[in-house]
Enzyme design. Structure first.
Site, PDB file in Angstrom:
ATOM      1  N   LEU A  49      -5.254   4.248   3.769  1.00  0.00           N
ATOM      2  CA  LEU A  49      -6.075   4.646   2.571  1.00  0.00           C
ATOM      3  C   LEU A  49      -7.312   3.731   2.089  1.00  0.00           C
ATOM      4  O   LEU A  49      -8.382   4.160   1.687  1.00  0.00           O
ATOM      5  CB  LEU A  49      -5.140   4.703   1.309  1.00  0.00           C
ATOM      6  CG  LEU A  49      -4.208   5.842   0.929  1.00  0.00           C
ATOM      7  CD1 LEU A  49      -3.473   5.486   0.044  1.00  0.00           C
ATOM      8  CD2 LEU A  49      -4.915   7.212   0.957  1.00  0.00           C
ATOM      9  N   PHE A  54      -5.239  -8.922   1.372  1.00  0.00           N
ATOM     10  CA  PHE A  54      -3.983  -9.042   2.288  1.00  0.00           C
ATOM     11  C   PHE A  54      -3.631  -8.089   2.874  1.00  0.00           C
ATOM     12  O   PHE A  54      -2.416  -7.868   3.733  1.00  0.00           O
ATOM     13  CB  PHE A  54      -3.064  -9.861   1.507  1.00  0.00           C
ATOM     14  CG  PHE A  54      -3.221 -11.349   1.127  1.00  0.00           C
ATOM     15  CD1 PHE A  54      -2.839 -12.293   2.113  1.00  0.00           C
ATOM     16  CD2 PHE A  54      -3.642 -11.891   0.082  1.00  0.00           C
ATOM     17  CE1 PHE A  54      -3.200 -13.452   2.121  1.00  0.00           C
ATOM     18  CE2 PHE A  54      -3.864 -13.317  -0.036  1.00  0.00           C
ATOM     19  CZ  PHE A  54      -3.576 -14.061   0.821  1.00  0.00           C
ATOM     20  N   ALA A  55      -3.661  -6.947   2.122  1.00  0.00           N
ATOM     21  CA  ALA A  55      -2.836  -5.651   2.465  1.00  0.00           C
ATOM     22  C   ALA A  55      -3.585  -4.550   3.111  1.00  0.00           C
ATOM     23  O   ALA A  55      -4.921  -4.495   2.920  1.00  0.00           O
ATOM     24  CB  ALA A  55      -2.474  -5.065   1.159  1.00  0.00           C
ATOM     25  N   CYS A  57      -3.172  -0.330   2.831  1.00  0.00           N
ATOM     26  CA  CYS A  57      -2.632   0.551   1.891  1.00  0.00           C
ATOM     27  C   CYS A  57      -2.804   1.918   2.598  1.00  0.00           C
ATOM     28  O   CYS A  57      -3.619   2.491   2.999  1.00  0.00           O
ATOM     29  CB  CYS A  57      -3.686   0.561   0.551  1.00  0.00           C
ATOM     30  SG  CYS A  57      -2.827   1.593  -0.617  1.00  0.00           S
ATOM     31  N   LYS A  72       1.182  -0.476  -0.549  1.00  0.00           N
ATOM     32  CA  LYS A  72       0.332  -1.706   0.118  1.00  0.00           C
ATOM     33  C   LYS A  72       1.302  -2.346   0.968  1.00  0.00           C
ATOM     34  O   LYS A  72       2.412  -2.783   0.746  1.00  0.00           O
ATOM     35  CB  LYS A  72       0.183  -2.585  -1.085  1.00  0.00           C
ATOM     36  CG  LYS A  72      -1.105  -2.203  -1.953  1.00  0.00           C
ATOM     37  CD  LYS A  72      -1.368  -3.024  -3.428  1.00  0.00           C
ATOM     38  CE  LYS A  72      -2.016  -4.239  -2.989  1.00  0.00           C
ATOM     39  NZ  LYS A  72      -2.674  -4.771  -4.184  1.00  0.00           N
ATOM     40  N   ASP A 166      -9.855  -8.844 -13.091  1.00  0.00           N
ATOM     41  CA  ASP A 166     -10.529  -8.424 -11.883  1.00  0.00           C
ATOM     42  C   ASP A 166     -10.801  -6.883 -12.047  1.00  0.00           C
ATOM     43  O   ASP A 166     -10.781  -6.157 -11.144  1.00  0.00           O
ATOM     44  CB  ASP A 166      -9.608  -8.398 -10.636  1.00  0.00           C
ATOM     45  CG  ASP A 166     -10.549  -8.370  -9.365  1.00  0.00           C
ATOM     46  OD1 ASP A 166     -11.864  -8.492  -9.387  1.00  0.00           O
ATOM     47  OD2 ASP A 166     -10.058  -8.339  -8.178  1.00  0.00           O
TER      48      ASP A 166
HETATM   49  P1  ADP Z   1      -7.154  -5.635  -2.899  1.00  0.00           P
HETATM   50  O1  ADP Z   1      -5.759  -6.010  -3.490  1.00  0.00           O
HETATM   51  O2  ADP Z   1      -7.667  -6.392  -1.754  1.00  0.00           O
HETATM   52  O3  ADP Z   1      -8.289  -5.128  -3.885  1.00  0.00           O
HETATM   53  P2  ADP Z   1      -5.509  -3.465  -2.337  1.00  0.00           P
HETATM   54  O4  ADP Z   1      -4.777  -3.842  -1.125  1.00  0.00           O
HETATM   55  O5  ADP Z   1      -5.108  -3.137  -3.836  1.00  0.00           O
HETATM   56  O6  ADP Z   1      -6.940  -4.338  -2.299  1.00  0.00           O
HETATM   57  O7  ADP Z   1      -5.906  -1.782  -2.143  1.00  0.00           O
HETATM   58  C1  ADP Z   1      -6.699  -1.563  -0.735  1.00  0.00           C
HETATM   59  C2  ADP Z   1      -7.371  -0.357  -0.788  1.00  0.00           C
HETATM   60  O8  ADP Z   1      -6.166   0.719  -0.768  1.00  0.00           O
HETATM   61  C3  ADP Z   1      -8.090   0.084  -1.941  1.00  0.00           C
HETATM   62  O9  ADP Z   1      -9.611  -0.290  -1.837  1.00  0.00           O
HETATM   63  C4  ADP Z   1      -7.905   1.706  -2.271  1.00  0.00           C
HETATM   64  O10 ADP Z   1      -8.588   2.324  -1.339  1.00  0.00           O
HETATM   65  C5  ADP Z   1      -6.672   2.021  -1.574  1.00  0.00           C
HETATM   66  N1  ADP Z   1      -5.506   2.067  -2.583  1.00  0.00           N
HETATM   67  C6  ADP Z   1      -4.920   1.164  -3.309  1.00  0.00           C
HETATM   68  N2  ADP Z   1      -4.000   1.423  -4.287  1.00  0.00           N
HETATM   69  C7  ADP Z   1      -4.084   2.781  -4.090  1.00  0.00           C
HETATM   70  C8  ADP Z   1      -3.485   3.768  -4.907  1.00  0.00           C
HETATM   71  N3  ADP Z   1      -2.258   3.559  -5.792  1.00  0.00           N
HETATM   72  N4  ADP Z   1      -3.842   4.966  -4.557  1.00  0.00           N
HETATM   73  C9  ADP Z   1      -4.523   5.338  -3.749  1.00  0.00           C
HETATM   74  N5  ADP Z   1      -5.199   4.272  -2.914  1.00  0.00           N
HETATM   75  C10 ADP Z   1      -5.026   3.240  -3.304  1.00  0.00           C
END
Ligand code: ADP
Length: 317
Positions: A49, A54-55, A57, A72, A166
């Protein structure tokens, strides 16, 4: 065995012209089964996604129930310092206690030998950042709907003594029902009295409040400032503080000097934006004051964003 197709209703997401989406679609998808070692539960790993600091998704489907999650996945190899591990643990401990319609739900987490998996409510229509890349701006009624959802989620967080720190379009997710939900609690922290507030500068430079830049600490008013930046970006199509030079951006933030509000905005939108983007934190409206402001109370507010937003580009005006 081939996993089932884990696509989302919006096939248009893959075509969106965002950097993150382009990165995602350029990588091959290695769908496979992941097992929670503690419970033996198996999950099909679906498409990527997005990627964060760090992650990565992924879409994940629980084999036994067919339930879908956004997972994540944090590789242990990336957590090279103790503070990295602390940050992940804090995010889990804060997020798991939260239950609100407008906060992305934390479902569960588990760890394998290589990675930490945080399973979240899947927001099928991704984030407001994805949406705005396709549509550029929003009508006031739709922006009002977004703002209302975010305010309700933020009220819940603040009432529990948490500041998000944030808030930005990429952390505001859109559910399958087109409701806006606050996500990414990675920087959320407990609210402290002004004298003992954290002085770290974190968050996205463009949405940082002047007092955070000046290391005067991060209170709930700084979330209001960021929300003002979100509202400005939704209605005008670009962030209020943006320039090629970071120093220049910081100078503009410190003086709350943003480009003049377009004359086409309604007087109530203009007055709310002006109030939220006030340099002095104490002069900004509280969440209750924003919720009872004319902008939120006088115009038509849809309960959800239109489903057409997820795929159809706006009609040129
Ligand atoms: P960061 O913490 O570095 O901002 P995240 O790891 O939270 O990034 O999320 C990375 C990407 O995964 C997001 O930009 C989004 O596109 C996708 N994402 C995160 N959480 C969700 C969710 N609950 N549903 C759908 N997509 C998600």
């Amino acid at each position: 065995m081939e996993p089932p197709h884990l696509g989302v209703p919006d096939g248009g997401q893959r075509r969106a012209s965002s950097d993150s989406v382009r990165q995602v679609s350029s990588r091959p998808l290695h769908s496979r089964i992941v097992t929670d070692p503690a419970t033996g539960n198996g999950y099909y790993r679906g498409r990527l996604l997005g990627k964060g600091g760090f992650a990565r998704c992924y879409e994940l489907m629980e084999v036994s129930s067919g339930r879908m999650f956004a997972a994540k996945v944090i590789s242990r190899a990336k957590l090279t310092k103790p503070q990295h591990r602390d940050k992940v643990e804090r995010e889990i401990s804060v997020h798991r206690m939260l239950h609100h319609k407008h906060v992305v739900k934390f479902e569960k987490h588990f760890e394998t030998e290589d990675s930490i998996f945080i399973l979240l409510e899947l927001c099928n229509h991704q984030s407001l950042a994805h949406l705005l890349r396709k549509r550029h701006v929003m009508q006031e009624a739709d922006a009002r709907c977004c703002l209302r959802h975010i305010l309700l989620g933020l009220q819940y967080l603040h009432a529990r003594g948490l500041v998000h720190r944030d808030l930005k379009l990429a952390n505001l997710f859109i559910s399958g029902l087109m409701e806006v939900k606050i996500g990414d609690l990675g920087l959320a922290t407990r609210l402290r009295p002004p004298e003992s507030r954290r002085r770290t500068v974190c968050g996205t430079p463009n949405y940082l409040a002047p007092e955070v830049l000046e290391r005067r600490g991060h209170g709930p008013e700084a979330d209001v400032w960021s929300l003002g930046c979100v509202m400005y970006t939704l209605l005008i199509g670009r962030p209020p503080f943006e320039s090629r030079d970071l120093e220049e951006t910081y100078r503009a933030i410190r003086h709350a000097a943003y480009p003049p509000l377009p004359i086409l905005l309604s007087p109530s939108a203009r007055s709310l934006l002006t109030a939220m983007l006030t340099q002095q934190p104490d002069d900004r409206p509280t969440l209750d004051e924003i919720l009872s402001h004319d902008f939120l109370t006088k115009g038509f507010t849809p309960d959800r964003l239109p489903l057409a937003f997820s795929s159809v580009p706006p009609v040129p005006s």
